[in-house]
Design a protein around this motif. Structure first.
Motif, mmCIF file in Angstrom:
data_model
loop_
_atom_site.group_PDB
_atom_site.id
_atom_site.type_symbol
_atom_site.label_atom_id
_atom_site.label_comp_id
_atom_site.label_asym_id
_atom_site.label_seq_id
_atom_site.Cartn_x
_atom_site.Cartn_y
_atom_site.Cartn_z
ATOM 1 N N UNK A 85 -3.243 -56.121 90.339
ATOM 2 C CA UNK A 85 -4.567 -55.724 90.793
ATOM 3 C C UNK A 85 -5.499 -56.933 90.868
ATOM 4 N N UNK A 86 -5.543 -57.726 89.803
ATOM 5 C CA UNK A 86 -6.404 -58.906 89.790
ATOM 6 C C UNK A 86 -5.945 -59.944 90.802
ATOM 7 N N UNK A 99 -22.324 -62.334 90.563
ATOM 8 C CA UNK A 99 -22.857 -61.934 89.261
ATOM 9 C C UNK A 99 -21.805 -61.100 88.530
ATOM 10 N N UNK A 100 -21.658 -61.345 87.223
ATOM 11 C CA UNK A 100 -20.734 -60.598 86.374
ATOM 12 C C UNK A 100 -19.311 -60.758 86.913
ATOM 13 N N UNK A 101 -18.594 -59.672 87.178
ATOM 14 C CA UNK A 101 -17.252 -59.827 87.726
ATOM 15 C C UNK A 101 -17.293 -60.637 89.012
ATOM 16 N N UNK A 102 -18.379 -60.519 89.754
ATOM 17 C CA UNK A 102 -18.528 -61.326 90.965
ATOM 18 C C UNK A 102 -18.607 -62.804 90.661
ATOM 19 N N UNK A 103 -19.156 -63.166 89.490
ATOM 20 C CA UNK A 103 -19.191 -64.571 89.076
ATOM 21 C C UNK A 103 -17.789 -65.080 88.793
ATOM 22 N N UNK A 104 -16.989 -64.257 88.100
ATOM 23 C CA UNK A 104 -15.577 -64.587 87.878
ATOM 24 C C UNK A 104 -14.888 -64.811 89.220
ATOM 25 N N UNK A 105 -15.121 -63.900 90.152
ATOM 26 C CA UNK A 105 -14.491 -63.996 91.465
ATOM 27 C C UNK A 105 -14.943 -65.259 92.201
ATOM 28 N N UNK A 106 -16.203 -65.651 91.997
ATOM 29 C CA UNK A 106 -16.731 -66.816 92.706
ATOM 30 C C UNK A 106 -16.034 -68.094 92.275
ATOM 31 N N UNK A 107 -15.989 -68.371 90.951
ATOM 32 C CA UNK A 107 -15.336 -69.618 90.535
ATOM 33 C C UNK A 107 -13.830 -69.562 90.741
ATOM 34 N N UNK A 108 -13.260 -68.370 90.664
ATOM 35 C CA UNK A 108 -11.830 -68.240 90.935
ATOM 36 C C UNK A 108 -11.525 -68.561 92.401
ATOM 37 N N UNK A 134 -13.829 -56.751 76.495
ATOM 38 C CA UNK A 134 -12.510 -57.073 77.050
ATOM 39 C C UNK A 134 -11.394 -56.327 76.332
ATOM 40 N N UNK A 135 -11.573 -56.049 75.043
ATOM 41 C CA UNK A 135 -10.512 -55.415 74.277
ATOM 42 C C UNK A 135 -10.279 -53.960 74.671
ATOM 43 N N UNK A 136 -11.178 -53.378 75.425
ATOM 44 C CA UNK A 136 -10.999 -51.991 75.853
ATOM 45 C C UNK A 136 -9.918 -51.844 76.921
ATOM 46 N N UNK A 137 -9.552 -52.954 77.577
ATOM 47 C CA UNK A 137 -8.687 -52.831 78.743
ATOM 48 C C UNK A 137 -9.541 -52.434 79.925
ATOM 49 N N UNK A 138 -9.094 -51.447 80.705
ATOM 50 C CA UNK A 138 -9.841 -50.905 81.827
ATOM 51 C C UNK A 138 -10.425 -51.992 82.735
ATOM 52 N N UNK A 139 -11.697 -52.336 82.589
ATOM 53 C CA UNK A 139 -12.318 -53.286 83.511
ATOM 54 C C UNK A 139 -11.672 -54.664 83.462
ATOM 55 N N UNK A 140 -11.106 -55.037 82.317
ATOM 56 C CA UNK A 140 -10.523 -56.372 82.188
ATOM 57 C C UNK A 140 -9.316 -56.567 83.097
ATOM 58 N N UNK A 141 -8.698 -55.491 83.543
ATOM 59 C CA UNK A 141 -7.520 -55.624 84.401
ATOM 60 C C UNK A 141 -7.847 -56.206 85.764
ATOM 61 N N UNK A 142 -9.109 -56.157 86.164
ATOM 62 C CA UNK A 142 -9.492 -56.762 87.438
ATOM 63 C C UNK A 142 -9.562 -58.280 87.328
ATOM 64 N N UNK A 143 -9.472 -58.796 86.107
ATOM 65 C CA UNK A 143 -9.596 -60.235 85.871
ATOM 66 C C UNK A 143 -8.470 -60.760 84.991
ATOM 67 N N UNK A 144 -7.358 -60.053 84.983
ATOM 68 C CA UNK A 144 -6.241 -60.373 84.099
ATOM 69 C C UNK A 144 -5.025 -60.814 84.903
ATOM 70 N N UNK A 145 -4.607 -62.073 84.699
ATOM 71 C CA UNK A 145 -3.409 -62.614 85.327
ATOM 72 C C UNK A 145 -2.383 -62.850 84.210
ATOM 73 N N UNK A 146 -1.406 -61.956 84.075
ATOM 74 C CA UNK A 146 -0.489 -62.017 82.935
ATOM 75 C C UNK A 146 0.212 -63.366 82.810
ATOM 76 N N UNK A 147 0.141 -63.932 81.622
ATOM 77 C CA UNK A 147 0.844 -65.173 81.327
ATOM 78 C C UNK A 147 0.058 -66.434 81.605
#
Length: 385
Positions: A219-220, A250-259, A289-302
């Motif tokens: 997903x991410x 902003x927020x997840x969008x900020x993560x997406x921007x630098x990514x 982040x520990x809840x899961x759910x929203x963190x999966x949009x920003x999680x690249x396993x490994x």
């Protein structure tokens, strides 16, 4: 269950929990999950994360070579193949006029799998103009995506929802429209699950991510690929100066921007508001982040076995980058922000480009992108593009 063992795992864990409630001690052999959904041995897992591919830690000493190696490692962990040859085949609709700019909805193929609808704002005049790839947040609000940042002139129901969101986080402004009025071409698309591509529900996110993994994808990673492709589409527009494209979020969008800046050279500058931290400092009891759910949009396993968040962002060095953090932001502990800022600063310093890195914490603000923050971002963009 081993032969002769009268207790299954469920009974064992329930028994251990009952012992704690009764005031009894739980031996190390009984511990399994602590502090919510963390394994009791999580300190050992955290200590093992040394981020050996980070610039300055990696044995590669040529920066350009390091960038290629680090980007390839991120690409590998997206679990989604590149699809740069898929035609965008844009189709426009809902054309309207804003205050000094044209508004249109554009439907395009960011991957071979699905057509995506985005808002495109273009200043009046011949151009070419600088441009902004605008990336929306998460916020556990899925009925609107692009509409969080671009005023939806085409839908009164979404307009009401979008105005409430803008009032809550953006001082009542639509950031995309503000940028277009300042002379920027703006592109803002829905991520999978939001707006026209949803609505997803909060408790469906983990299942959606799991289904992606079971299908050999991510997903991410899918979102990362789409964002990089959107940058390429923007760079190819006739009225866009391809040398002056920024990613802003902003927020997840900020993560997406630098990514996105790390994944494609189409991005010349990046402004990320309220998403940067060290991973270890974020992985603490009570963090969202520990809840899961929203963190999966920003999680690249490994990927954390090789690179931390600021290490990935540093792939874009020495291009101009801005990072803002709210000192009262509950999502990103101050020590995590400081660790990330220190690592970013060290990379830009190594490139003799400290003046291109703008780091700031707003001590009286939380998880927001209010007007005074926006004004500073707009001025910064004017100075670097």
């Amino acid at each position: 269950m081993p032969a002769g063992d009268p207790l299954g795992r469920r009974a064992f864990v329930v028994g251990a929990g009952a012992a704690v409630l009764a005031g009894g001690a739980v031996s190390p052999a009984q511990a399994g999950v602590v502090d919510g959904p963390l394994p009791d041995f999580h300190p050992a897992l955290k200590a093992a994360l040394t981020f050996p591919l980070a610039w300055g830690t990696s044995p590669v000493r040529d920066f350009r070579a390091w960038r290629r190696l680090a980007r390839a490692k991120v690409e590998e962990h997206l679990l989604v193949d590149r699809e740069d040859s898929t035609p965008y085949a844009p189709e426009t609709s809902q054309v309207s006029q804003g205050d000094g700019y044209a508004r249109e909805l554009v439907t395009l193929s960011l991957t071979r799998h699905e057509r995506v609808r985005a808002a495109l704002l273009t200043p009046h005049g011949p151009g070419p103009f600088p441009a902004v790839l605008l990336l929306h947040d998460h916020g556990a609000k899925f009925d609107i995506g692009k509409e969080k940042l671009v005023r939806p002139w085409y839908d009164d129901t979404r307009l009401a929802s979008a105005r409430a969101w803008a009032d809550k986080y953006f001082s009542g402004r639509f950031v995309g429209d503000e940028l277009a009025r300042r002379g920027y071409v703006v592109l803002c698309a829905d991520a999978l699950g939001w707006g026209d591509r949803g609505p997803l529900t909060y408790d469906q996110q983990q299942a959606l991510a799991s289904n992606f993994y079971n299908l050999g994808s991510s997903l991410a990673g899918f979102m990362a690929r789409e964002d990089a492709r959107a940058a390429g589409f923007l760079a190819g527009l006739e009225k866009v100066d391809a040398r002056r494209i920024a990613a802003v979020g902003f927020s997840m969008g900020a993560f997406r921007a630098w990514q996105t800046a790390a994944l494609t050279d189409h991005i010349a500058a990046t402004a990320s508001v309220c998403w940067m931290t060290g991973l270890k400092e974020m992985m603490v009891p009570g963090n969202n982040t520990l809840r899961g759910q929203s963190s999966y949009h920003m999680l690249h396993p490994g990927l954390p076995r090789f690179l931390d968040f600021p290490d990935v962002a540093s792939i874009a060095a020495p291009r101009p980058m801005l990072f803002f953090n709210g000192g009262l932001d509950p999502l990103f502990p101050a020590d995590g922000v400081q660790v990330a800022y220190d690592r970013l600063r060290a990379v830009w310093h190594s490139r003799h480009a400290e003046e291109r890195l703008h780091l700031r914490t707003w001590p009286d603000l939380g998880h927001v992108f209010v007007d005074r923050m926006q004004d500073e971002v707009f001025g910064w963009l004017d100075s670097v593009l």
